[in-house]
Design a protein around this motif. Structure first.
Motif, PDB file in Angstrom:
ATOM      1  N   MET A 141       0.860  -1.194   0.000  1.00 50.76           N
ATOM      2  CA  MET A 141       0.000   0.000   0.000  1.00 50.76           C
ATOM      3  C   MET A 141       0.891   1.236   0.000  1.00 50.76           C
TER       4      MET A 141
ATOM      5  N   LYS B  93       2.579   4.670  -2.554  1.00 53.76           N
ATOM      6  CA  LYS B  93       2.105   5.654  -3.520  1.00 53.76           C
ATOM      7  C   LYS B  93       2.250   5.181  -4.964  1.00 53.76           C
TER       8      LYS B  93
ATOM      9  N   ASN C  89       1.236   2.207  -5.930  1.00 57.53           N
ATOM     10  CA  ASN C  89       0.028   1.422  -6.176  1.00 57.53           C
ATOM     11  C   ASN C  89      -1.246   2.239  -6.037  1.00 57.53           C
ATOM     12  N   PHE C  90      -1.240   3.244  -5.178  1.00 56.82           N
ATOM     13  CA  PHE C  90      -2.432   4.046  -4.943  1.00 56.82           C
ATOM     14  C   PHE C  90      -2.141   5.489  -5.338  1.00 56.82           C
TER      15      PHE C  90
ATOM     16  N   TYR D  89      -7.709   8.208  -6.234  1.00 55.67           N
ATOM     17  CA  TYR D  89      -8.838   7.625  -5.504  1.00 55.67           C
ATOM     18  C   TYR D  89      -9.418   6.406  -6.194  1.00 55.67           C
TER      19      TYR D  89
ATOM     20  N   GLY E 260      -7.813   3.896  -7.538  1.00 58.99           N
ATOM     21  CA  GLY E 260      -7.104   2.722  -7.033  1.00 58.99           C
ATOM     22  C   GLY E 260      -7.562   2.325  -5.648  1.00 58.99           C
ATOM     23  N   VAL E 261      -7.802   3.308  -4.811  1.00 62.31           N
ATOM     24  CA  VAL E 261      -8.302   3.033  -3.460  1.00 62.31           C
ATOM     25  C   VAL E 261      -9.704   2.423  -3.521  1.00 62.31           C
TER      26      VAL E 261
ATOM     27  N   PHE F  91      -9.489  -1.148  -4.621  1.00 59.72           N
ATOM     28  CA  PHE F  91      -9.021  -1.945  -3.488  1.00 59.72           C
ATOM     29  C   PHE F  91     -10.164  -2.235  -2.516  1.00 59.72           C
TER      30      PHE F  91
END
Length: 177
Positions: free
Chosen positions: A134, A136, A138-139, A142, A144-145, A148
């Motif tokens: 987790m 920056k 990968n995310f 918003y 991507g979040v 998830f």
């Protein structure tokens, strides 16, 4: 140049020896060794290798060792082979010994207690790997979040299988990005 091959062998042998709980539990150890201790890869390169290792058939620890061995040695297939062999070798040795003696001691209360103690440790290592990913890289936004959170909800609350979730996440990712 030969030194890098010995470092790869030693590093991945150590990871294979102490990485209880499977490939995902090993990820935090692999990340520490290749990104922080040896600086063979950057965090972004490591994240990319983990992503590729997840979609490639086979165990994630073996796949990532193969890709890391290749990258750490500047594109050497020998580096891939050494890292892959080294991460598998401890399991082969340990399983040969365990199979030989486990039937004799499987009812032993100390062996049963040790096995019970390894379960929460493996869960903790898998959670550490999830938290480590987790970052920056990968995310980045918003979306991507939300992907998830959605995949977690589908898995945990609705008991969807991994294949359906991966396909849905791929479609959503393609549409969003």
């Amino acid at each position: 140049m030969i030194d890098i091959y010995w470092q790869l062998f030693y590093t991945f042998f150590k990871i294979g020896l102490f990485g209880f709980g499977g490939g995902y539990a090993m990820l935090s150890m692999i990340q520490y060794e290749v990104v922080e201790a040896h600086r063979w890869l950057t965090t972004g390169e490591f994240t990319d290798i983990i992503a590729i290792s997840q979609v490639t058939p086979g165990p994630i620890a073996i796949n990532s060792a193969t890709y890391i061995g290749y990258a750490a040695t500047g594109g050497s297939v020998l580096g891939s082979a050494i890292a892959t062999f080294a991460v598998c070798l401890p399991s082969v040795i340990i399983m040969a010994l365990v199979c030989r003696f486990f039937t004799l001691f499987k009812k032993n209360r100390y062996v049963m207690a040790a096995m019970s103690g390894m379960t929460p440790a493996a869960i903790g290592l898998i959670a550490a790997a999830a938290i480590m990913l987790m970052n920056k890289q990968n995310f980045t936004d918003y979306a991507g979040v939300l992907i998830f959170i959605g995949t977690f909800a589908l898995s945990y609350f609705f008991k969807w299988g991994a294949i359906r979730i991966i396909i849905l996440a791929a479609v959503v990712g393609y549409l969003v990005y």
